[in-house]
Design a protein around this motif. Structure first.
Motif, PDB file in Angstrom:
ATOM      1  N   ASP A   1      11.573   2.553   5.020  1.00 49.41           N
ATOM      2  CA  ASP A   1      12.231   2.871   6.299  1.00 49.41           C
ATOM      3  C   ASP A   1      11.239   3.387   7.330  1.00 49.41           C
ATOM      4  O   ASP A   1      11.487   4.354   8.054  1.00 49.41           O
ATOM      5  CB  ASP A   1      13.356   3.898   6.099  1.00 49.41           C
ATOM      6  CG  ASP A   1      14.433   3.374   5.154  1.00 49.41           C
ATOM      7  OD1 ASP A   1      14.657   2.146   5.157  1.00 49.41           O
ATOM      8  OD2 ASP A   1      15.023   4.177   4.419  1.00 49.41           O
ATOM      9  N   LEU A   2      10.073   2.745   7.388  1.00 49.61           N
ATOM     10  CA  LEU A   2       9.087   3.051   8.418  1.00 49.61           C
ATOM     11  C   LEU A   2       9.131   1.982   9.495  1.00 49.61           C
ATOM     12  O   LEU A   2       9.461   0.825   9.225  1.00 49.61           O
ATOM     13  CB  LEU A   2       7.692   3.141   7.815  1.00 49.61           C
ATOM     14  CG  LEU A   2       7.514   4.177   6.683  1.00 49.61           C
ATOM     15  CD1 LEU A   2       6.114   4.064   6.091  1.00 49.61           C
ATOM     16  CD2 LEU A   2       7.771   5.580   7.193  1.00 49.61           C
ATOM     17  N   SER A   3       8.769   2.345  10.692  1.00 48.04           N
ATOM     18  CA  SER A   3       8.791   1.412  11.821  1.00 48.04           C
ATOM     19  C   SER A   3       7.520   0.576  11.805  1.00 48.04           C
ATOM     20  O   SER A   3       6.401   1.126  11.783  1.00 48.04           O
ATOM     21  CB  SER A   3       8.904   2.171  13.149  1.00 48.04           C
ATOM     22  OG  SER A   3      10.110   2.929  13.189  1.00 48.04           O
ATOM     23  N   GLU A   4       7.697  -0.707  11.827  1.00 47.97           N
ATOM     24  CA  GLU A   4       6.559  -1.612  11.761  1.00 47.97           C
ATOM     25  C   GLU A   4       5.682  -1.435  12.999  1.00 47.97           C
ATOM     26  O   GLU A   4       6.158  -1.371  14.134  1.00 47.97           O
ATOM     27  CB  GLU A   4       7.044  -3.055  11.669  1.00 47.97           C
ATOM     28  CG  GLU A   4       5.926  -4.063  11.505  1.00 47.97           C
ATOM     29  CD  GLU A   4       6.450  -5.485  11.368  1.00 47.97           C
ATOM     30  OE1 GLU A   4       5.630  -6.422  11.427  1.00 47.97           O
ATOM     31  OE2 GLU A   4       7.690  -5.649  11.189  1.00 47.97           O
ATOM     32  N   GLY A   5       4.385  -1.337  12.762  1.00 45.46           N
ATOM     33  CA  GLY A   5       3.412  -1.200  13.852  1.00 45.46           C
ATOM     34  C   GLY A   5       3.077   0.222  14.215  1.00 45.46           C
ATOM     35  O   GLY A   5       2.067   0.460  14.889  1.00 45.46           O
TER      36      GLY A   5
ATOM     37  N   THR B   1      -2.006   5.972   9.224  1.00 48.97           N
ATOM     38  CA  THR B   1      -1.841   4.671   8.560  1.00 48.97           C
ATOM     39  C   THR B   1      -0.880   3.823   9.371  1.00 48.97           C
ATOM     40  O   THR B   1       0.241   4.255   9.666  1.00 48.97           O
ATOM     41  CB  THR B   1      -1.300   4.843   7.136  1.00 48.97           C
ATOM     42  OG1 THR B   1      -2.209   5.664   6.395  1.00 48.97           O
ATOM     43  CG2 THR B   1      -1.142   3.485   6.459  1.00 48.97           C
ATOM     44  N   VAL B   2      -1.317   2.630   9.729  1.00 49.19           N
ATOM     45  CA  VAL B   2      -0.473   1.707  10.478  1.00 49.19           C
ATOM     46  C   VAL B   2       0.412   0.945   9.488  1.00 49.19           C
ATOM     47  O   VAL B   2      -0.084   0.416   8.475  1.00 49.19           O
ATOM     48  CB  VAL B   2      -1.319   0.725  11.315  1.00 49.19           C
ATOM     49  CG1 VAL B   2      -0.421  -0.250  12.072  1.00 49.19           C
ATOM     50  CG2 VAL B   2      -2.211   1.486  12.272  1.00 49.19           C
TER      51      VAL B   2
ATOM     52  N   THR C   1       2.279  -2.140   3.518  1.00 50.17           N
ATOM     53  CA  THR C   1       2.824  -3.417   3.951  1.00 50.17           C
ATOM     54  C   THR C   1       3.799  -3.171   5.087  1.00 50.17           C
ATOM     55  O   THR C   1       4.003  -2.020   5.514  1.00 50.17           O
ATOM     56  CB  THR C   1       3.556  -4.121   2.797  1.00 50.17           C
ATOM     57  OG1 THR C   1       4.735  -3.384   2.468  1.00 50.17           O
ATOM     58  CG2 THR C   1       2.664  -4.237   1.566  1.00 50.17           C
ATOM     59  N   LYS C   2       4.424  -4.220   5.571  1.00 52.51           N
ATOM     60  CA  LYS C   2       5.416  -4.082   6.625  1.00 52.51           C
ATOM     61  C   LYS C   2       6.660  -3.348   6.139  1.00 52.51           C
ATOM     62  O   LYS C   2       7.401  -2.784   6.943  1.00 52.51           O
ATOM     63  CB  LYS C   2       5.812  -5.451   7.167  1.00 52.51           C
ATOM     64  CG  LYS C   2       4.675  -6.189   7.846  1.00 52.51           C
ATOM     65  CD  LYS C   2       5.143  -7.561   8.302  1.00 52.51           C
ATOM     66  CE  LYS C   2       4.002  -8.331   8.956  1.00 52.51           C
ATOM     67  NZ  LYS C   2       4.428  -9.686   9.404  1.00 52.51           N
ATOM     68  N   ASN C   3       6.888  -3.364   4.854  1.00 52.36           N
ATOM     69  CA  ASN C   3       8.122  -2.803   4.309  1.00 52.36           C
ATOM     70  C   ASN C   3       7.964  -1.411   3.723  1.00 52.36           C
ATOM     71  O   ASN C   3       8.935  -0.653   3.671  1.00 52.36           O
ATOM     72  CB  ASN C   3       8.676  -3.725   3.215  1.00 52.36           C
ATOM     73  CG  ASN C   3       8.978  -5.114   3.738  1.00 52.36           C
ATOM     74  OD1 ASN C   3       9.498  -5.254   4.838  1.00 52.36           O
ATOM     75  ND2 ASN C   3       8.644  -6.132   2.966  1.00 52.36           N
ATOM     76  N   TYR C   4       6.776  -1.070   3.255  1.00 56.34           N
ATOM     77  CA  TYR C   4       6.616   0.220   2.586  1.00 56.34           C
ATOM     78  C   TYR C   4       5.160   0.639   2.600  1.00 56.34           C
ATOM     79  O   TYR C   4       4.245  -0.165   2.856  1.00 56.34           O
ATOM     80  CB  TYR C   4       7.127   0.154   1.142  1.00 56.34           C
ATOM     81  CG  TYR C   4       6.406  -0.857   0.280  1.00 56.34           C
ATOM     82  CD1 TYR C   4       5.233  -0.505  -0.390  1.00 56.34           C
ATOM     83  CD2 TYR C   4       6.885  -2.152   0.153  1.00 56.34           C
ATOM     84  CE1 TYR C   4       4.567  -1.426  -1.175  1.00 56.34           C
ATOM     85  CE2 TYR C   4       6.226  -3.077  -0.620  1.00 56.34           C
ATOM     86  CZ  TYR C   4       5.062  -2.708  -1.288  1.00 56.34           C
ATOM     87  OH  TYR C   4       4.399  -3.619  -2.063  1.00 56.34           O
ATOM     88  N   VAL C   5       4.956   1.945   2.289  1.00 60.68           N
ATOM     89  CA  VAL C   5       3.624   2.525   2.115  1.00 60.68           C
ATOM     90  C   VAL C   5       3.626   3.256   0.786  1.00 60.68           C
ATOM     91  O   VAL C   5       4.564   4.009   0.485  1.00 60.68           O
ATOM     92  CB  VAL C   5       3.258   3.484   3.267  1.00 60.68           C
ATOM     93  CG1 VAL C   5       1.976   4.243   2.946  1.00 60.68           C
ATOM     94  CG2 VAL C   5       3.097   2.713   4.565  1.00 60.68           C
TER      95      VAL C   5
END
Length: 1583
Positions: A702-706, A731-732, A651-655
């Protein structure tokens, strides 16, 4: 078609493991078939064949039914261009598939004949349809028996098991049935519960049980539509609880049960006053077992409003009377319904159902018929297994075993509740036959899923009633609830929908709480929490969600995420292995945070392998915590790399990463380090630098979106860190699941008068849909309300709780884990109104007049109007030649509105049959049964023909009103009157009796004297000069009863004096109307009356009531079950109403009390009066001596409109206040006044009383006496002076006085009890006087005085004497030397207490021998020298001044003898004591004398006879000598002389005197001493 029992589709990433393969294939097949199945519903305007162009051009509307919308009343489409009625809905689908399935409906009679077999009610397709969708029963329930239904059956197969009960699949589609609703039976508020009692093991067992049931539904080729109760036994789970928990839960259940019973009884009473109510079978049909060739009748009685229509079914197939002429006879009269089966055959063995339906819903009851053959005549074919499975009864080795009849009474309806409240559902279950040892299995389902007891749900079975209680309702509890009652293989079900609204938000504008929180993919330190988004966002978009966790056994909640997350799933890490947790979720918008959701089921942080091992080999009851220990390894082995690393969610917030442990890892536990790098680089960074991961799952934040990332994992243990795993693909960081698009094609259709069916299409490209939220809004209001608070699956939903008559629009949005879609387009507005149907058959066709070429027919109105007004009738006729009927012909092209019609152009002397069909907005109903054959010939009789349209109205328990119309054929002379005949329904024809002896001139009659509960029929005959004519057709049977809810016309006079007749009806259908009549003739002239109707109330107001208005006024409500009433206005009633009207035109304010005056506590004077009732605009004027006075310092005025109290308070009265006081009232146009005269002595007395009261109040501001000084006599006969004081403080002093002299009190009173006392012991005349007590401190003083003189003193002494007399002990006997003494003791004696003695009822006269006296506290009677004459009964009388108190003793018999003997003994002892020898005196005890001196001692002795005297010295005999001279002279004088004493004379001397009565000794000690000088000289001499 199978309906999925639990869910249709869940999230792929975790639900795959929970699905059974068989179920998955079945679901896939189900989804494919649902999209291909369709049904065509078509109905033309009528079945009559005349060939007119209007009918030939009428087209039928096709209605395509999707499988999820199989049941629908539909909306009506009318073809206005054709002069016919068509009912249906516009076809949804114009595809080729539909055209193949659609059926043409031709109005031509030949076409109808050719298609009759295809449209037969008993067709096989109808049977299959009824079993699959229950559509057949619903279509017939609406009265659409001419509906042409063709459903293509492709894959349905009959179940190999016996069909034991009506089809009723457990699914969400069951909510499609029309149901009533009511408020929840019991509501209450409850806070969220922090602890949980359900265990992880319990949840696992429930899941396993569900999978087993789900597989059972999915087994078999195709999908079975028959119901078979589960036969496999389920493992019983016993939960161990502590004694404290068990006691608490038991107490809660008892309290809950009591509250539920009280609230249920209260609401049950309220439900009796509902305006409309669903059908209810009062008397249910009874099952029968008969022999072949016999007749059988099923009877039942139905209540409901509007009057329900009853349809009979055989094995769930409607019974077609026309298809089996003479076989079935169906009758329905005034709620009494019957089905008669003539000449029963073995094939008639079946299950029969009576279904009753009105606008509020439908209900069915069942009865079985077993037709037995004589021995040896059983059809062997029935014993075949295939046929046996279809039989409604079973053949056992012991004979026939008919099915159990299970029915539900006092059922729960659609219910509405709120989060946190307590809700209860219940049904009374009736099982026939009732076998005590055979107990039913009671099961509850929610949306097809079996419900098990928990802290949220409690289930009870009392032996008669099954109930389910939601102890703390949440939105998760919303859904379709089904009660299943099973007896062996037979079972029945009943369902109702429960809606749960959001609780009030703590913060205004905050969203609703999330729901359905679940824990997925749990591991050692990791779990995924999922939930469903709420329907209510509080008016602002939801920004995200906070997840909280709590360790089981504690009450401390910890927030898991710092920032709100929008995705409805969240991975929680950092759990402690072996511990159990519960979770909750809160939604947040810009207004604030919502209430928390219901807590999840507890989940243990365990490795899945450990959890599986614990499930298969449980060692101990679940305690909520598992202690995990690891073996100490013998030697360290560096673990290998993990395998199968993959990204399972992004998701935008986590993997979220998932992997498998390495094969090489040694004997000790391992942990993991996760590393990441940006795709395309080799810059690996460790994610969890501080704490290694224990679970093979990890969420990376704490991953950068996109951006694209790669991930790898290393294992580690005490031996070191192993090699990394293979890296994942790039993985995007973005949401893989999109928010769904809006649903389309929102279509509402009518259902009931409070509900609407809403259908829609699934949004395109929808993935992992959780369900849908539906909202409704009253057209034009702009305010949207949620229809459901728990997402519903499927594309159809019934929205309940709507307002009848309002127009609503609807919108829908889809929900998945990514969020909620935008709303769909608004639907077309639809008015909430019950769906309508064509009317039932007219009946009782008769000929009213016959001439050469025409006949006049009359008939009765259909019993069921179809929910709307009947617009007309169509008449058909046919010729009958030699008993053979011809083809039907139409008699009228245009519908006739009257129930009498002349058919012209007939053939003279030809025999005809007739049939009539009624029509309404829904179409033309089923034609009536063919009439009896009638010959068309000229009537030449002289007497009148039969009256027609005879009907009963205003039916009550002892009376009714009969109405009729005059005959069409009057005979050869005018009609002069009518005769009314009546008889009991079951009575024979010869029992007809005339009601009136003289002919009636009017065409109505009120018949009194009926017997309550009896059934009657009536007929009317007209008479002219030639005689009495033919009787009318007999009315339907009328039951003499006053139906519940019956209301009468009420006359009312309003405030303007307008007289009106008012009638109210709570049983109206949407098309019902009020029809007013005068003398039972419709009121056409409105110059005398104004009629105003609003809703269920109608008012007929007189413009100017006068003699022209005298008569009987009646009101009938159409389209109801005979709701009617009348009111008679005669001359006396007119005068009463006119007088009341005048009073209302010129009203007065009614007073409860006139003006009065009273004195208040402070000496204030209060003037007041009270009116019976005052409005909010009422006002008052206050007048004193003809001058108005106003509110100010002197006058305090107040008007209380609520209580009607008007008052004025004055501080004090002065001389100038003498006069007349008046209160003037005005309330609207009503007025009144009241006066009070205060002059002369009346005023003075009031003023003095006010002054006294004021002074007394001022006195009470300091220390004062509440109770003045008084006295009381204690039990000890002491006098206590006491008084009660108040307003005391520490500094308050109390002083006592007697005759103005202060009494010194030893102890100071503490005033704790508020009572001051002064105790006077042994009160007597010396204590008489005036006593005073004074209280004083710095606030003032108060005194109280008590005079104890004269009469007051005498009264007190009387009480003292009374107390003393009561203290007297019982009389006792004492013997003395003088005689016998009788005595009693008292507390103390006073002279005022008079003592008297009685001997043998004679007052004793006191002498020297018999005397009385008081010694101390002893009162005695002395009898000296008693004689036998002194024997007898003695009474001591103590007189206290008012009452004589008596004490009695019997001095006779043994008592006297013993007392007398003791007296003699004491007397002799006294004589002996008196005459014995004794020393009277003279001898000292000790004598000290100097040596050489003379000693002379003397004493006196006495005795009779003279005693002998002797002396002893030192206990030895001593006689006289020269030195010592002893003398005894005159018998009494004794002397002892020593001329010169020496030391030898020292010693003890004793004188002994003795005679015959005794001896006495007296001692004297003589001590001789030598002087000091002589002693010294002697000593010297001796030296």
């Amino acid at each position: 078609m199978m309906s999925l029992p639990f869910y249709q589709r869940h999230h792929e990433h975790y639900d795959r493991a929970y699905r059974h393969k068989a179920l998955t294939s079945t679901v896939s097949q189900y989804q494919k078939e649902t999209k291909s199945k369709a049904a065509v519903y078509a109905q033309g305007s009528t079945a009559y064949a005349r060939g007119s162009s209007a009918y030939r051009h009428a087209s039928a509307a096709g209605f395509s039914l999707d499988s999820s919308a199989a049941y629908s009343h539909g909306s009506s489409a009318y073809d206005l261009e054709s002069a016919a009625y068509s009912y249906g809905s516009t076809a949804y689908d114009h595809s080729a598939a539909q055209s193949k399935r659609s059926a043409a409906y031709s109005l031509d009679s030949e076409s109808l004949s050719r298609s009759s077999a295809a449209y037969s009610h008993a067709s096989e397709s109808i049977n299959k349809l009824a079993a699959a969708y229950r559509l057949g029963s619903e279509a017939y329930s609406l009265g659409l028996k001419n509906s042409n239904l063709m459903i293509e059956d492709q894959s349905y197969k009959m179940s190999p098991k016996a069909k034991r009960a009506k089809q009723n699949l457990i699914s969400e589609d069951k909510e499609n049935e029309a149901m009533d609703y009511s408020v929840p039976i019991f509501t209450g508020r409850e806070v969220n519960i922090s602890g949980v009692t359900d265990t992880e093991e319990e949840r696992i067992k429930e899941s396993a049980a569900y999978v087993a049931k789900r597989n059972l539904f999915a087994t078999g080729e195709g999908v079975s539509v028959s119901k078979v109760a589960k036969s496999t036994s389920e493992e019983e789970h016993h939960e161990k609880k502590s004694r404290k928990v068990a006691i608490r839960e038991s107490a809660e259940r008892v309290a809950m049960k009591k509250t539920l019973e009280e609230t249920q009884a209260f609401h049950k009473k309220l439900n009796q006053d509902k305006l409309l109510h669903a059908p209810e079978f009062i008397i249910e049909p009874r099952s029968h077992t008969i022999w072949e060739k016999e007749n059988v009748v099923f009877r039942c009685s139905v209540a409901g409003w509007p009057a329900p229509r009853v349809t009979w079914y055989k094995n769930n197939v409607p019974i077609d009377v026309q298809a089996h002429p003479g076989k079935y006879i169906i009758e329905s009269r005034y709620g009494l319904h019957s089905l008669e089966i003539t000449t029963c055959e073995f094939d008639d063995t079946a299950q029969y159902r009576a279904s009753a339906m009105n606008v509020k819903g439908e209900v069915s009851v069942y009865a079985s018929l077993v037709v037995k053959r004589y021995k040896g005549e059983i059809d062997a074919s029935l014993l075949h297994a295939g046929n046996l499975s279809m039989s409604p009864f079973a053949i056992t080795p012991y004979g026939y075993a008919s099915r159990f009849e299970i029915s539900f009474v006092d059922k729960f309806d659609v219910a509405f509740g709120r989060e946190g409240e307590t809700m209860s559902l219940g049904c009374t279950v009736v099982i026939n036959p009732d076998i005590k040892r055979f107990k039913p299995d009671i099961e509850w389902y929610r949306n097809g899923v079996l419900i098990t007891p928990s802290k949220w749900v409690q289930m009870q079975w009392s032996g008669e009633r099954a109930s389910l209680t939601l102890t703390h309702a949440n939105k998760e509890d919303e859904g379709l609830y089904t009660l299943r009652v099973a007896m062996g293989e037979y079972y029945e079900e009943y369902s109702g929908y429960v809606f749960v609204r959001d609780a009030d938000a703590e913060i205004p504008g905050a969203p609703g709480a999330p729901l359905d929180v679940q824990c997925l993919d749990a591991n050692k330190d990791y779990v995924i929490v999922s939930w469903k988004q709420p329907a209510v966002d509080g008016g602002n978009p939801i920004l995200g969600y906070f997840i909280d966790r709590c360790e089981v056994g504690t009450a401390h909640w910890t927030q898991c995420n710092e920032n709100p997350v929008k995705f409805a799933r969240f991975p929680v890490t950092g759990l402690i292995e072996g511990r159990s947790y519960i979770f909750r979720v809160r939604a947040v918008n810009k207004a604030g945070v919502s209430l928390p959701s219901r807590v999840s089921e507890p989940v243990a942080a365990l490795d899945p392998a450990d959890r599986a091992r614990l499930r298969s080999h449980p060692s101990a009851p679940w305690t909520g915590q598992i202690i995990v220990t690891e073996e100490e390894p013998a030697e360290g082995v560096v673990p290998g790399p993990p395998t199968d690393l993959q990204v399972i969610e992004a998701t935008k917030n986590y993997v979220v990463l998932s992997w498998k442990p390495p094969g090489q890892r040694g004997h000790e536990g391992i942990m993991y380090f996760v590393e990441k790098c940006v795709a395309g680089t080799e810059d690996w960074q460790r994610v969890n630098t501080e704490i290694p991961v224990k679970s093979p799952r990890f969420a990376v934040f704490d991953l950068s979106e996109g951006k694209s990332y790669c991930f790898r994992v290393r294992c580690c243990n005490s031996a070191g860190i192993g090699e990394p795993s293979e890296a994942t693909e790039a993985t995007v960081v973005d949401d893989k699941l999109d928010i769904p698009k809006a649903p389309g094609r929102i279509m509402p259709t009518r259902n009931t008068d409070t509900s609407v069916v809403v259908t829609w299409t699934e949004p395109p490209d929808a993935k992992e849909l959780v369900g849908y939220y539906i909202e409704s809004s009253v057209e034009g209001s702009g305010r949207w309300e949620p229809c459901n608070n728990n997402p519903v699956k499927g594309t159809r939903f019934i929205c309940h709780g709507l307002s009848n008559g309002e127009k609503y629009i609807f919108r829908v949005r889809a929900v998945n884990a990514a969020g909620l879609s935008v709303f769909s387009q608004d639907s077309e507005p639809i008015e909430v109104k019950a769906a309508i149907a064509a009317p039932s058959q007219p009946y009782d066709i008769m000929v009213l007049e016959s001439v050469r070429d025409s006949m006049v027919l009359g008939w009765k109105q259909p019993k069921v109007t179809g929910g709307t007004e009947i617009t007309g009738y169509y008449v058909n006729y046919r010729e009958v030649v030699d008993g053979v009927p011809g083809k039907w012909k139409e008699a009228n092209i245009k519908a006739v509105t009257e129930r009498a019609y002349r058919i012209e152009n007939l053939k003279e002397n030809m025999v005809y049959q007739f049939q009539v069909a009624a029509s309404n907005l829904a179409g033309v109903g089923t034609p009536s049964q063919p009439s009896k054959p009638f010959k068309c010939e000229e009537w030449t009789i002289a007497v009148p023909g039969p009256p027609h349209d005879v009907k009963c109205t205003e039916v009550r328990k002892d009376s009714l009103v009969l109405l009729w119309k005059e005959p069409v054929y009057t005979g050869r002379s005018p009609i002069v009157g009518y005769y009314v005949d009546m008889k009991e329904t079951e009575a024979k024809e010869e029992c007809w009796r005339s009601v009136n002896k003289k002919p009636l001139q009017k065409k109505y009659l009120k018949i009194d004297g009926l017997t309550q509960g009896a059934s009657y029929v009536f007929r009317v005959r007209a008479t002219n000069q030639a005689g009495v004519g033919k009787p009318s057709d007999v009315t339907d049977a009328v039951l003499a009863e006053t139906r519940p809810g019956t209301k009468e016309i009420v006359v009312d006079v309003d405030d303007n004096g307008v007289i009106s007749l008012n009638f109210e009806c709570d049983q109206m259908s949407p098309d019902s109307k009020f029809v007013w009549s005068k003398n039972y003739e419709p009121i056409e002239d409105d110059s005398r009356l104004n009629i105003d109707t609003k809703g269920g109330k109608s008012k007929a107001s007189f413009k100017d009531l006068g003699e022209d208005d005298l008569g009987i006024y009646s009101c009938i409500v159409t389209d109801t079950d005979g709701v009617s009433s009348s009111y008679t206005i005669d001359e006396e009633e007119m005068k009463r109403l006119l007088a009341l009207s005048h009073e209302r035109q010129f009203p007065t304010v009614p007073l409860t009390s006139e003006l009065a005056v009273e004195i208040l506590e402070k000496g204030e004077v209060r003037f007041w009066l009270q009116a019976e009732k005052l409005s909010g605009n009422a006002k008052a004027n206050f007048v004193f001596n003809d001058k108005e006075i106003f509110n100010g310092e002197k006058y305090k005025m107040k008007v209380d409109q609520k209580t009607g109290l008007i008052e004025m308070i004055m501080d004090k009265l002065e001389d100038k206040d003498e006069g007349t006081y008046t209160f003037q009232l005005q309330d609207g146009k009503a007025t009144n006044q009241s006066s009070l005269v205060l002059i002369g002595d009346v005023f003075k007395k009031l003023r003095d009383e006010a002054d006294f009261q004021r002074k007394d109040w001022q006195r009470k501001q300091g220390p004062h006496f509440v109770d003045k000084l008084g006295w009381e006599v204690t039990d000890e006969c002491n006098v206590m002076l006491k008084c009660k004081v108040a307003n005391i403080k520490k500094e308050t002093h109390i002083v006592w006085y007697k005759d103005d002299r202060e009494i010194m009190v030893d102890e100071e009173h503490d005033f704790k009890d508020g009572v001051c006392t002064l105790l006077i012991s042994e009160f007597s005349k010396k204590d008489a006087g005036t006593y005073e007590v004074i209280l004083k401190d710095d606030r003032g003083k108060d005194s109280s005085e008590l005079k104890l003189k004269d009469t007051a003193f005498a009264d007190l002494m009387n009480e003292v004497c009374r107390r003393i007399a009561l203290s007297a002990t019982d009389l006792k006997i004492q013997s003395t030397a003088e005689g016998i003494r009788l005595y009693s003791y008292v507390t103390y004696y006073v002279e005022d207490l008079r003592v008297g003695w009685v001997h043998n009822d004679t007052q004793i006269k006191f002498t020297d021998r018999v005397k009385t006296g008081v010694t101390g506290e002893q009162i005695w009677l002395q009898i000296n020298e008693p004689t036998p004459q002194d024997k007898g009964k003695y009474i001591m009388e103590l007189f206290d001044g008012n009452t004589a108190h008596k004490k009695t003793i019997d001095l006779s018999g043994q008592a006297f003898d013993e007392a007398f003997a003791e007296f003699q003994r004491l007397k002799q002892a006294a004589i002996a004591e008196k005459n014995r020898a004794r020393v009277l005196g003279g001898l000292p005890d000790v004598v000290t004398i100097q040596e050489g001196k003379a000693l002379n001692l003397s004493c006196t002795v006495w005795g009779d006879p003279t005693p002998e005297v002797s002396w002893l010295k030192n206990e030895k005999s001593f006689v006289s000598d020269d030195n010592c001279i002893l003398r005894f002279e005159s018998g009494k004088n004794v002397s002892f002389s020593i001329s010169t004493v020496s030391t030898h004379d020292s010693g003890k001397y004793s004188i002994v005197v003795k005679n015959k009565y005794g001896t006495e000794t007296s001692d004297v000690t003589v001590s001789v001493y030598i002087p000091e000088e002589e002693r010294e000289s002697e000593q010297e001499k001796q030296k």
